[in-house]
Design an enzyme around this catalytic site. Sequence first.
Site, PDB file in Angstrom:
ATOM      1  N   SER A  21       0.115 -70.153 -30.765  1.00  0.00           N
ATOM      2  CA  SER A  21       1.592 -70.127 -30.687  1.00  0.00           C
ATOM      3  C   SER A  21       1.874 -69.782 -28.703  1.00  0.00           C
ATOM      4  CB  SER A  21       2.203 -68.904 -31.021  1.00  0.00           C
ATOM      5  OG  SER A  21       2.567 -68.844 -32.391  1.00  0.00           O
ATOM      6  N   LYS A  71       6.269 -59.839 -41.118  1.00  0.00           N
ATOM      7  CA  LYS A  71       6.936 -60.684 -41.132  1.00  0.00           C
ATOM      8  C   LYS A  71       8.196 -59.702 -42.330  1.00  0.00           C
ATOM      9  CE  LYS A  71       5.277 -65.322 -41.208  1.00  0.00           C
ATOM     10  NZ  LYS A  71       4.372 -66.822 -42.094  1.00  0.00           N
ATOM     11  N   ASP A 107      10.027 -71.487 -40.836  1.00  0.00           N
ATOM     12  CA  ASP A 107       9.026 -71.948 -41.838  1.00  0.00           C
ATOM     13  C   ASP A 107       9.872 -73.631 -42.582  1.00  0.00           C
ATOM     14  OD1 ASP A 107       6.232 -70.717 -40.765  1.00  0.00           O
ATOM     15  OD2 ASP A 107       6.202 -69.547 -42.051  1.00  0.00           O
ATOM     16  N   GLY A 131       0.241 -71.543 -55.029  1.00  0.00           N
ATOM     17  CA  GLY A 131       0.225 -70.337 -54.949  1.00  0.00           C
ATOM     18  C   GLY A 131       1.586 -69.990 -55.248  1.00  0.00           C
ATOM     19  N   GLY A 134       3.737 -65.765 -49.046  1.00  0.00           N
ATOM     20  CA  GLY A 134       4.643 -65.369 -48.480  1.00  0.00           C
ATOM     21  C   GLY A 134       4.879 -66.870 -47.962  1.00  0.00           C
ATOM     22  N   TYR A 228      -3.165 -76.110 -41.406  1.00  0.00           N
ATOM     23  CA  TYR A 228      -3.778 -76.533 -40.212  1.00  0.00           C
ATOM     24  C   TYR A 228      -5.224 -76.713 -39.430  1.00  0.00           C
ATOM     25  CZ  TYR A 228      -1.880 -72.958 -38.496  1.00  0.00           C
ATOM     26  OH  TYR A 228      -1.874 -71.343 -38.329  1.00  0.00           O
ATOM     27  N   GLY A 249      -0.805 -80.408 -42.795  1.00  0.00           N
ATOM     28  CA  GLY A 249      -0.347 -78.743 -42.185  1.00  0.00           C
ATOM     29  C   GLY A 249       0.440 -78.947 -41.344  1.00  0.00           C
TER      30      GLY A 249
HETATM   31  P1  NAP Z   1      -0.424 -65.161 -48.391  1.00  0.00           P
HETATM   32  O1  NAP Z   1       0.622 -64.683 -48.224  1.00  0.00           O
HETATM   33  O2  NAP Z   1      -1.319 -63.992 -48.656  1.00  0.00           O
HETATM   34  O3  NAP Z   1      -0.442 -66.297 -50.148  1.00  0.00           O
HETATM   35  C1  NAP Z   1      -1.895 -66.809 -50.630  1.00  0.00           C
HETATM   36  C2  NAP Z   1      -1.445 -67.036 -51.504  1.00  0.00           C
HETATM   37  O4  NAP Z   1      -2.796 -67.637 -52.375  1.00  0.00           O
HETATM   38  C3  NAP Z   1      -1.628 -66.040 -52.929  1.00  0.00           C
HETATM   39  O5  NAP Z   1      -0.889 -66.593 -53.848  1.00  0.00           O
HETATM   40  C4  NAP Z   1      -2.438 -66.117 -53.091  1.00  0.00           C
HETATM   41  O6  NAP Z   1      -2.927 -65.509 -54.499  1.00  0.00           O
HETATM   42  C5  NAP Z   1      -3.409 -66.864 -53.519  1.00  0.00           C
HETATM   43  N1  NAP Z   1      -4.820 -67.436 -53.089  1.00  0.00           N
HETATM   44  C6  NAP Z   1      -5.904 -66.139 -51.482  1.00  0.00           C
HETATM   45  N2  NAP Z   1      -6.596 -66.511 -51.867  1.00  0.00           N
HETATM   46  C7  NAP Z   1      -6.994 -67.472 -52.675  1.00  0.00           C
HETATM   47  C8  NAP Z   1      -8.260 -67.850 -53.645  1.00  0.00           C
HETATM   48  N3  NAP Z   1      -9.282 -67.693 -53.174  1.00  0.00           N
HETATM   49  N4  NAP Z   1      -8.004 -68.259 -54.815  1.00  0.00           N
HETATM   50  C9  NAP Z   1      -7.241 -68.456 -55.151  1.00  0.00           C
HETATM   51  N5  NAP Z   1      -5.430 -68.499 -55.181  1.00  0.00           N
HETATM   52  C10 NAP Z   1      -5.991 -67.701 -53.631  1.00  0.00           C
HETATM   53  O7  NAP Z   1      -0.867 -66.593 -47.521  1.00  0.00           O
HETATM   54  P2  NAP Z   1       0.041 -66.971 -47.368  1.00  0.00           P
HETATM   55  O8  NAP Z   1       0.860 -66.526 -45.871  1.00  0.00           O
HETATM   56  O9  NAP Z   1       1.622 -67.982 -47.447  1.00  0.00           O
HETATM   57  O10 NAP Z   1      -0.629 -68.599 -45.818  1.00  0.00           O
HETATM   58  C11 NAP Z   1      -1.069 -69.568 -46.960  1.00  0.00           C
HETATM   59  C12 NAP Z   1      -1.637 -70.669 -45.919  1.00  0.00           C
HETATM   60  O11 NAP Z   1      -0.681 -70.799 -45.986  1.00  0.00           O
HETATM   61  C13 NAP Z   1      -2.611 -69.879 -44.991  1.00  0.00           C
HETATM   62  O12 NAP Z   1      -3.587 -70.920 -44.900  1.00  0.00           O
HETATM   63  C14 NAP Z   1      -1.343 -70.197 -43.790  1.00  0.00           C
HETATM   64  O13 NAP Z   1      -2.408 -70.781 -42.721  1.00  0.00           O
HETATM   65  C15 NAP Z   1      -0.713 -71.700 -43.975  1.00  0.00           C
HETATM   66  N6  NAP Z   1       0.727 -71.776 -43.595  1.00  0.00           N
HETATM   67  C16 NAP Z   1       0.985 -73.021 -42.558  1.00  0.00           C
HETATM   68  C17 NAP Z   1       1.792 -73.184 -42.065  1.00  0.00           C
HETATM   69  C18 NAP Z   1       2.476 -74.284 -41.539  1.00  0.00           C
HETATM   70  O14 NAP Z   1       3.508 -74.017 -40.072  1.00  0.00           O
HETATM   71  N7  NAP Z   1       1.909 -75.231 -41.441  1.00  0.00           N
HETATM   72  C19 NAP Z   1       2.603 -71.779 -42.039  1.00  0.00           C
HETATM   73  C20 NAP Z   1       2.751 -70.834 -43.153  1.00  0.00           C
HETATM   74  C21 NAP Z   1       1.710 -71.057 -44.171  1.00  0.00           C
HETATM   75  P3  NAP Z   1      -3.105 -63.899 -54.762  1.00  0.00           P
HETATM   76  O15 NAP Z   1      -1.575 -63.259 -54.932  1.00  0.00           O
HETATM   77  O16 NAP Z   1      -3.476 -63.771 -56.339  1.00  0.00           O
HETATM   78  O17 NAP Z   1      -3.733 -62.761 -53.094  1.00  0.00           O
END
Ligand code: NAP
Length: 285
Positions: A21, A71, A107, A131, A134, A228, A249
């Site tokens: 950022s 957050k 988002d 998934g 968040g 991304y 992404g």
């Molecule tokens: P988060 O809150 O930690 O959630 C991750 C999710 O994925 C949960 O459902 C988790 O399951 C699951 N997960 C994690 N590791 C796993 C594994 N090894 N096997 C199976 N399921 C798994 O993370 P988040 O903030 O949502 O972010 C997720 C992704 O989105 C990241 O890669 C982030 O960089 C990306 N993102 C991109 C943008 C964008 O603007 N493009 C914005 C936000 C996020 P459990 O609950 O069972 O652990």
Amino acid sequence: MNSLEIKNFGIMGYPVGHSLSPQMYKAAFTAAGFVNYNYIPLQVHAGKLFMAVEAIKGLDFRGVNVTIPHKTTIAKYLDAIDADALVIGAVNTVVNDGGMLTGYNTDVSGFLAALAEANFLPEDCHAVMLGAGGAARAVLWGLCKRRAEFVAIGARNPQKAQALANDFLSYGNVEGFDWLSDEFKEMLQTADILINTTPLGMFPEVDDMPPVELKLLPEGALVYDIIYNPVETKLLRTAKELGYPTLDGLSMLLLQGREAYRLYTGELPDMKIMEKTLKKFLSTK
Ligand code: NAP
């Protein structure tokens, strides 16, 4: 706005050193002639969040972006929460209007704007999400806002998938699944779009991908990975090889940043500069 005016911005998180950022916003401010706008990584420990929020006012920051782990918890220290952030239950942008702090979640608008740029209309679609964390909440709210006909959430932990679905039952037709189950495989067969919101495939674990049989998707279904870094994940590469259209992404990241910039300045940033900057720094990670 007076381009010589000094304004402060930052990103609050822990850790925060990896965030792109600062580079992205600084490049956009400079391109717009806001030469005295500062954008600072602000490392804030969980127990110090209240003091850090007070400092936004004390140090007269115009705004801050918010990342993990603040957050959700930051909301209670703010004066107002925008409607999207309330539904999602997370704030990623705070705007300071003369001491009045409002929390937003950009988002969801980033996600929807990226879909629009890809010419995908979520209205009446069948969506499959992977998934239940968040980012999934913002994606799900975007799909519900645009009246997707049905959203299936697949996760390794079906209880979490169903808990997320339950939170959004009043907004749409949503159900949670074990992503390895036969029922979930059936959902794939009628999906117009599959969206990965897990970090599976994210740098440095670039050889990972979620355990879904992509070939079950109908021809023409859009495969969208919100990761991304890298821009092309193994999931997207596999989908391309099978002939599906894909969306990465990067556009969501840029477009949520565009919305935050608009909230901060009332103007739109130079997206080409923001994209070039992000790509430059992503390639060094
Ligand atoms: P988060 O809150 O930690 O959630 C991750 C999710 O994925 C949960 O459902 C988790 O399951 C699951 N997960 C994690 N590791 C796993 C594994 N090894 N096997 C199976 N399921 C798994 O993370 P988040 O903030 O949502 O972010 C997720 C992704 O989105 C990241 O890669 C982030 O960089 C990306 N993102 C991109 C943008 C964008 O603007 N493009 C914005 C936000 C996020 P459990 O609950 O069972 O652990």
